[in-house]
Design an enzyme around this catalytic site. Structure first.
Site, PDB file in Angstrom:
ATOM      1  N   GLU A   1       0.414  -0.794  -0.129  1.00 34.31           N
ATOM      2  CA  GLU A   1       0.183   0.273   0.142  1.00 34.31           C
ATOM      3  C   GLU A   1       1.050   1.187  -0.177  1.00 34.31           C
ATOM      4  O   GLU A   1       0.429   2.084  -0.701  1.00 34.31           O
ATOM      5  CB  GLU A   1      -1.268   0.079   1.388  1.00 34.31           C
ATOM      6  CG  GLU A   1      -1.944  -1.547   0.910  1.00 34.31           C
ATOM      7  CD  GLU A   1      -2.927  -1.202   2.240  1.00 34.31           C
ATOM      8  OE1 GLU A   1      -2.176  -2.241   3.631  1.00 34.31           O
ATOM      9  OE2 GLU A   1      -4.599  -1.442   2.189  1.00 34.31           O
TER      10      GLU A   1
ATOM     11  N   GLU B   1      -4.279  -9.525   3.420  1.00 33.25           N
ATOM     12  CA  GLU B   1      -4.923  -9.296   4.641  1.00 33.25           C
ATOM     13  C   GLU B   1      -6.070 -10.243   5.455  1.00 33.25           C
ATOM     14  O   GLU B   1      -6.524 -10.514   6.630  1.00 33.25           O
ATOM     15  CB  GLU B   1      -5.716  -7.643   4.624  1.00 33.25           C
ATOM     16  CG  GLU B   1      -4.872  -6.697   4.871  1.00 33.25           C
ATOM     17  CD  GLU B   1      -3.487  -6.238   3.969  1.00 33.25           C
ATOM     18  OE1 GLU B   1      -3.778  -6.663   2.585  1.00 33.25           O
ATOM     19  OE2 GLU B   1      -3.098  -5.300   4.208  1.00 33.25           O
TER      20      GLU B   1
HETATM   21  N1  COA Z   1       4.489  -7.245  11.280  1.00 30.78           N
HETATM   22  C1  COA Z   1       4.996  -7.516  12.918  1.00 30.78           C
HETATM   23  N2  COA Z   1       6.266  -8.372  12.600  1.00 30.78           N
HETATM   24  C2  COA Z   1       6.313  -8.827  11.268  1.00 30.78           C
HETATM   25  C3  COA Z   1       5.479  -8.188   9.594  1.00 30.78           C
HETATM   26  C4  COA Z   1       4.329  -7.615  10.136  1.00 30.78           C
HETATM   27  N3  COA Z   1       3.887  -7.323   9.407  1.00 30.78           N
HETATM   28  N4  COA Z   1       6.451  -9.559   8.854  1.00 30.78           N
HETATM   29  C5  COA Z   1       7.802  -9.433   9.703  1.00 30.78           C
HETATM   30  N5  COA Z   1       7.575  -9.771  10.803  1.00 30.78           N
HETATM   31  C6  COA Z   1       8.498 -10.016  12.196  1.00 30.78           C
HETATM   32  C7  COA Z   1       8.361 -11.844  11.993  1.00 30.78           C
HETATM   33  O1  COA Z   1       7.595 -11.453  13.354  1.00 30.78           O
HETATM   34  C8  COA Z   1       9.876 -12.255  12.297  1.00 30.78           C
HETATM   35  O2  COA Z   1      10.319 -11.354  14.047  1.00 30.78           O
HETATM   36  P1  COA Z   1      10.592 -12.498  15.173  1.00 30.78           P
HETATM   37  O3  COA Z   1      12.245 -12.731  14.533  1.00 30.78           O
HETATM   38  O4  COA Z   1      10.366 -11.058  16.016  1.00 30.78           O
HETATM   39  O5  COA Z   1       9.790 -13.604  15.246  1.00 30.78           O
HETATM   40  C9  COA Z   1      10.775 -11.078  11.818  1.00 30.78           C
HETATM   41  O6  COA Z   1       9.173 -10.020  11.242  1.00 30.78           O
HETATM   42  C10 COA Z   1      10.919 -11.655  10.282  1.00 30.78           C
HETATM   43  O7  COA Z   1      10.138 -12.796  10.159  1.00 30.78           O
HETATM   44  P2  COA Z   1       9.728 -14.079   9.359  1.00 30.78           P
HETATM   45  O8  COA Z   1       7.878 -14.864   9.035  1.00 30.78           O
HETATM   46  O9  COA Z   1      10.190 -14.673  10.426  1.00 30.78           O
HETATM   47  O10 COA Z   1      10.296 -14.374   8.018  1.00 30.78           O
HETATM   48  P3  COA Z   1      10.295 -15.115   6.651  1.00 30.78           P
HETATM   49  O11 COA Z   1      11.200 -15.400   5.680  1.00 30.78           O
HETATM   50  O12 COA Z   1       9.828 -16.739   7.602  1.00 30.78           O
HETATM   51  O13 COA Z   1       8.940 -14.741   5.734  1.00 30.78           O
HETATM   52  C11 COA Z   1       7.175 -13.766   5.587  1.00 30.78           C
HETATM   53  C12 COA Z   1       8.761 -13.952   5.274  1.00 30.78           C
HETATM   54  C13 COA Z   1       7.125 -11.639   4.629  1.00 30.78           C
HETATM   55  C14 COA Z   1       6.205 -14.453   4.786  1.00 30.78           C
HETATM   56  C15 COA Z   1       5.998 -12.824   7.126  1.00 30.78           C
HETATM   57  O14 COA Z   1       6.793 -13.166   7.398  1.00 30.78           O
HETATM   58  C16 COA Z   1       5.290 -12.700   6.926  1.00 30.78           C
HETATM   59  O15 COA Z   1       4.003 -13.446   6.575  1.00 30.78           O
HETATM   60  N6  COA Z   1       4.909 -11.493   7.675  1.00 30.78           N
HETATM   61  C17 COA Z   1       3.585 -10.855   7.940  1.00 30.78           C
HETATM   62  C18 COA Z   1       3.005 -10.274   5.978  1.00 30.78           C
HETATM   63  C19 COA Z   1       1.282  -9.857   6.448  1.00 30.78           C
HETATM   64  O16 COA Z   1       1.077 -10.962   6.117  1.00 30.78           O
HETATM   65  N7  COA Z   1       1.300  -8.589   6.344  1.00 30.78           N
HETATM   66  C20 COA Z   1       0.330  -7.282   6.358  1.00 30.78           C
HETATM   67  C21 COA Z   1      -0.367  -7.741   7.462  1.00 30.78           C
HETATM   68  S1  COA Z   1      -1.974  -5.978   7.884  1.00 30.78           S
END
Ligand code: COA
Length: 260
Positions: free
Chosen positions: A115, A135
């Site tokens: 966004e 989302e």
């Molecule tokens: N909000 C808060 N923390 C987030 C985040 C978010 N949107 N996206 C990633 N993080 C954090 C993770 O919790 C993790 O923190 P930690 O190490 O303290 O546990 C860190 O960032 C690394 O993320 P991780 O999930 O371990 O990396 P990955 O390579 O396994 O996966 C993604 C990458 C992007 C696929 C995954 O992080 C994800 O799905 N994030 C959320 C995406 C999302 O739904 N965004 C929309 C929000 S409305």
């Protein structure tokens, strides 16, 4: 100004704002949104800054979305406020800046990250970028303008599919969809954004700010974009930049725009 979660560098007419929470994949928490607002506002008011680049720190993410840990316990009222404040402070704010904003998408751009990239005036991406609005997989919908700007950029059907599946598209697909303008390697991304910025900087910043208003008018309800274009076109004739641009052309020299 000192920021907790962002870095800003200004030189040669370009301000680069880098979201700097790589351990959280640059997720947008409240503080980061407020800092981004202040940094964009300062860059827009800085007469030296002709172009702004927004990017993310690290090689994994542009922004992996709004910070989920901050809103997991929100009520209906708090949820509505979260979206309204965010849109006002950052997403609508960026879209309506007078200074061109280029998003350099260097990895995941998910949810609020996509966004933010879509609120920028245009986007370039690295070949490892992954984009989506996940989302509905969390039980919410995009709240920072995603349901409006994604269809504007890629068309309704593609936007509906992306939103409903909560899926991610790669950089090549994003380019095919018209969501990003160019795709290059990670190393080439910032140099490419800077190269485009240097082309923009040669032109009249005053005319560009009026062009942004006119283009944006096409996407605002109840506003006739053609009328806005006529008004902004007319206004250009009262600017020093217009005098310099036309005089330089007639004198067969390069324009040196005063930016007024
Ligand atoms: N909000 C808060 N923390 C987030 C985040 C978010 N949107 N996206 C990633 N993080 C954090 C993770 O919790 C993790 O923190 P930690 O190490 O303290 O546990 C860190 O960032 C690394 O993320 P991780 O999930 O371990 O990396 P990955 O390579 O396994 O996966 C993604 C990458 C992007 C696929 C995954 O992080 C994800 O799905 N994030 C959320 C995406 C999302 O739904 N965004 C929309 C929000 S409305």
């Amino acid at each position: 100004m000192n920021y907790e979660n962002i870095l800003t560098v200004s030189q040669n007419g370009l301000t680069t704002i880098t979201i700097n929470r790589p351990s959280k994949l640059n997720a947008l928490n409240k503080v980061t949104i407020e800092e981004l607002h202040n940094a964009f506002d300062a860059a827009d008011k800085d007469a030296e800054t002709k172009v702004i680049i927004i990017t993310g720190a690290g090689d994994k993410a542009f922004v992996a979305g709004a910070d989920i840990s901050e809103f997991a316990n929100f009520s209906v009222e708090n949820g509505g406020k979260l979206a309204a404040n965010g849109q006002e402070l950052l997403f609508d704010f960026v879209e309506n800046l007078s200074t061109p904003v280029i998003a350099a998408v260097n990895g995941f751009a998910l949810g609020g990250g996509l966004e933010l990239a879509m609120a920028a005036h245009f986007r370039v991406a690295s070949d490892n970028a992954k984009m989506g609005l996940p989302e509905v997989s969390l039980g919410v919908i995009p709240g920072y303008g995603g349901t409006q700007r994604l269809p504007q950029l890629v068309g309704k059907g593609r936007a509906m599919e992306l939103v409903m599946t909560a899926g991610m598209i790669d950089a090549k697909t994003a380019k095919d969809y018209g969501l990003v303008n160019h795709v290059v390697s990670q190393e080439e991304l910032i140099p490419l954004a800077e190269k485009i910025a240097s082309k923009i900087k040669r032109n009249s910043s005053v005319a560009i700010s009026k062009a942004i208003k006119a283009v944006n008018a096409n996407y605002k309800d109840g506003i006739n974009g053609f009328d806005v274009e006529i008004e902004q076109f007319g206004n250009c004739f009262g600017t020093e930049d217009f005098k310099e641009g036309t005089t330089a052309f007639l004198e067969k020299r390069k324009a040196d725009f005063p930016g007024k």
